[in-house]
Design a protein around this motif. Structure first.
Motif, short mmCIF file in Angstrom:
data_model
loop_
_atom_site.label_atom_id
_atom_site.label_comp_id
_atom_site.label_asym_id
_atom_site.label_seq_id
_atom_site.Cartn_x
_atom_site.Cartn_y
_atom_site.Cartn_z
N VAL A 126 1.29 1.96 9.91
CA VAL A 126 1.18 1.20 8.66
C VAL A 126 -0.03 0.27 8.67
N GLU A 127 -0.72 0.14 9.80
CA GLU A 127 -1.89 -0.72 9.88
C GLU A 127 -3.18 -0.01 9.47
N ASP A 128 -3.10 1.29 9.18
CA ASP A 128 -4.29 2.11 9.04
C ASP A 128 -4.81 2.24 7.61
N GLY A 129 -4.31 1.42 6.70
CA GLY A 129 -4.75 1.52 5.32
C GLY A 129 -3.72 2.22 4.46
N PRO A 130 -4.09 2.65 3.26
CA PRO A 130 -3.15 3.37 2.40
C PRO A 130 -2.45 4.49 3.16
N SER A 131 -1.15 4.59 2.98
CA SER A 131 -0.37 5.46 3.84
C SER A 131 -0.58 6.93 3.56
N ASP A 154 0.82 -1.20 0.00
CA ASP A 154 0.00 0.00 0.00
C ASP A 154 0.85 1.25 0.00
N ARG A 155 2.09 1.11 0.47
CA ARG A 155 2.95 2.26 0.69
C ARG A 155 4.03 2.42 -0.36
N ALA A 197 -12.16 9.12 3.41
CA ALA A 197 -10.72 9.13 3.18
C ALA A 197 -10.27 7.72 2.80
N PRO A 198 -9.10 7.56 2.18
CA PRO A 198 -8.63 6.23 1.79
C PRO A 198 -8.41 5.29 2.96
N GLY A 199 -8.07 5.84 4.12
CA GLY A 199 -7.83 5.04 5.33
C GLY A 199 -8.09 5.90 6.54
N THR A 200 -7.53 5.53 7.67
CA THR A 200 -7.71 6.31 8.89
C THR A 200 -6.37 6.88 9.35
N PHE A 201 -6.45 7.91 10.19
CA PHE A 201 -5.26 8.48 10.83
C PHE A 201 -5.72 9.39 11.96
N ARG A 202 -4.80 9.78 12.79
CA ARG A 202 -5.12 10.75 13.84
C ARG A 202 -5.01 12.15 13.25
N LEU A 203 -6.10 12.88 13.33
CA LEU A 203 -6.16 14.25 12.82
C LEU A 203 -6.16 15.22 13.99
N GLN A 204 -5.15 16.08 14.03
CA GLN A 204 -5.13 17.21 14.96
C GLN A 204 -5.15 18.48 14.13
N LEU A 205 -6.13 19.35 14.39
CA LEU A 205 -6.27 20.60 13.66
C LEU A 205 -6.06 21.76 14.62
N PHE A 206 -5.16 22.67 14.25
CA PHE A 206 -4.79 23.81 15.10
C PHE A 206 -5.20 25.09 14.39
N ASP A 262 -9.26 16.91 17.56
CA ASP A 262 -8.33 15.80 17.83
C ASP A 262 -9.10 14.50 17.63
N ASP A 263 -9.17 14.09 16.38
CA ASP A 263 -9.92 12.90 15.98
C ASP A 263 -8.92 11.76 15.78
N HIS A 264 -8.94 10.80 16.71
CA HIS A 264 -7.94 9.73 16.67
C HIS A 264 -8.19 8.72 15.57
N MET A 265 -9.37 8.73 14.99
CA MET A 265 -9.70 7.77 13.92
C MET A 265 -10.41 8.49 12.78
N PHE A 266 -9.80 9.56 12.28
CA PHE A 266 -10.41 10.31 11.19
C PHE A 266 -10.48 9.43 9.94
N HIS A 267 -11.65 9.43 9.28
CA HIS A 267 -11.81 8.63 8.07
C HIS A 267 -12.61 9.40 7.01
N GLY A 268 -12.65 10.72 7.13
CA GLY A 268 -13.41 11.51 6.18
C GLY A 268 -14.89 11.54 6.55
N SER A 269 -15.72 11.78 5.57
CA SER A 269 -17.17 11.81 5.81
C SER A 269 -17.83 10.67 5.04
N GLU A 270 -19.10 10.44 5.34
CA GLU A 270 -19.82 9.38 4.64
C GLU A 270 -19.88 9.66 3.14
N GLN A 271 -20.04 10.94 2.78
CA GLN A 271 -20.12 11.30 1.37
C GLN A 271 -18.73 11.30 0.72
N HIS A 272 -17.71 11.63 1.50
CA HIS A 272 -16.35 11.73 0.96
C HIS A 272 -15.38 11.02 1.90
#
Length: 339
Positions: free
Chosen positions: A82-87, A9-10, A58-67, A46-56
């Motif tokens: 590396v376990e979270d899907g496409p890198s 994937d990477r 994301a390819p995988g998950t990641f921790r999203l911190q927005l400042f 601080d979304d530890h499992m961000f995956h986008g929205s239902e309509q859009h």
């Protein structure tokens, strides 16, 4: 095979590191960007499992911190294993666009993007990367360019310490049988021919036999076209081979070899940038992996070919070989230097 699948994937990891600037220019550009955009920001997401929205999605998950802060451009700190899907490296454009669309939909420009790709949730060695993009249209990004950014620079940009961990809210996928990495010494000429990915200028299409002969007889020195071509892979490969040989001599194999080698890297005389590059030869999720085709590593191998490197360290996932305690070392001398 978990590691092999994730590494597949990477495969864009190498091609991702394509800042089109020499090292000093890239460092100056990062310093200028940090100085221009530094501000005291608040962490508003601080979304530890961000995956986008239902309509859009994301390819995988990641921790999203927005400042964010009034009057300054938002900053994203994205952290993924590396376990979270496409890198994050391979799909940076899609991930950054998903955050822009979901959290800053009305902004003209996307948030500044900083990411950290971890081998596992406890990885403390992974560096931070500043990624810039071209804005093709609203919520569509192209041409990612990677630059090294230090933890201190990230802290200065955010106005607070940076939490580069995967976070307590991380939900790893169900455990699978773990394959054990087997590090080998491999002739560069025996690796597959690199193919373009995102087609940076330093990764042209398939080369003729005349070009293959040319790079072997007229090796180039490190070039400024991208991060990988800036590295001296003759020195790095020679160092990596020595560390692999030391590890096997000391009875260190499998998943213990990378920590052993990287622990000794500080004594090799390499500078910080060199150690970062050496890290990519041992990190299980980044190491060169190729049989009939590349799973990971084609841009590094292209740089090695262009520099005339004869041998380097690669990784495979053959448990049977690992259990025997053996490793493959092609004949032809002990040096990885240019012919």
């Amino acid at each position: 095979m978990r590691w092999l699948r994730r590494a597949g994937d990477r495969k864009g990891f190498d091609e991702a590191m394509t800042s089109q600037k020499p090292p000093h220019a890239a460092a100056d550009a990062v310093a200028s960007l940090v100085a221009e955009h530094a501000a005291i920001r608040a962490r508003t997401v601080d979304d530890h499992m961000f995956h986008g929205s239902e309509q859009h999605p994301a390819p995988g998950t990641f921790r999203l911190q927005l400042f964010t802060a009034d009057g300054v451009r938002p900053v994203v700190l994205a952290v993924q294993t590396v376990e979270d899907g496409p890198s994050l490296i391979n799909r940076a454009e899609a991930y950054a666009a998903a955050v822009w669309r979901c959290h800053r939909h009305d902004d003209t420009d996307p948030p500044l993007w900083i990411q950290r790709q971890l081998d596992d949730p406890n990885d403390e060695r992974a560096p931070f990367q500043l990624v810039t993009f071209q804005v093709a249209s609203a919520h569509r990004l192209t041409e990612p360019s990677w630059n090294r950014i230090t933890a201190m620079q990230v802290e200065h940009l955010l106005g607070q310490p940076a939490d580069g961990s995967r976070g307590d809210g991380y939900c790893p996928p169900p455990a699978e049988p773990e394959d054990i990495p087997l590090y080998k010494i491999t002739r560069v000429v025996e690796l597959p021919r690199p193919q373009p990915f995102r087609q940076p200028r330093c990764m042209p299409g398939p080369r003729s036999w005349r070009r293959l002969l040319f790079w072997h007889t007229h090796p180039a020195r490190p070039a400024s076209c991208c991060w990988y071509h800036q590295q001296d892979w003759a020195e790095l490969s020679e160092t990596a081979i020595r560390l692999v040989e030391d590890a096997y001599r000391d009875g260190v194999t499998g998943k213990d070899l990378a920590p052993y080698a990287l622990g000794k890297a500080e004594t090799t005389g390499l500078d910080a940038a060199g150690i970062d590059a050496l890290y990519t030869l041992f990190s299980p999720g980044r190491a060169v992996c190729a049989t009939t085709a590349f799973t990971n590593g084609q841009h590094r191998v292209q740089a090695m070919r262009d520099q005339g490197v004869s041998r380097t360290v690669t990784v495979s996932w053959d448990i049977a070989d690992e259990e025997s305690g053996s490793f493959d070392e092609p004949s032809g001398g002990s040096s990885a230097s240019r012919p």
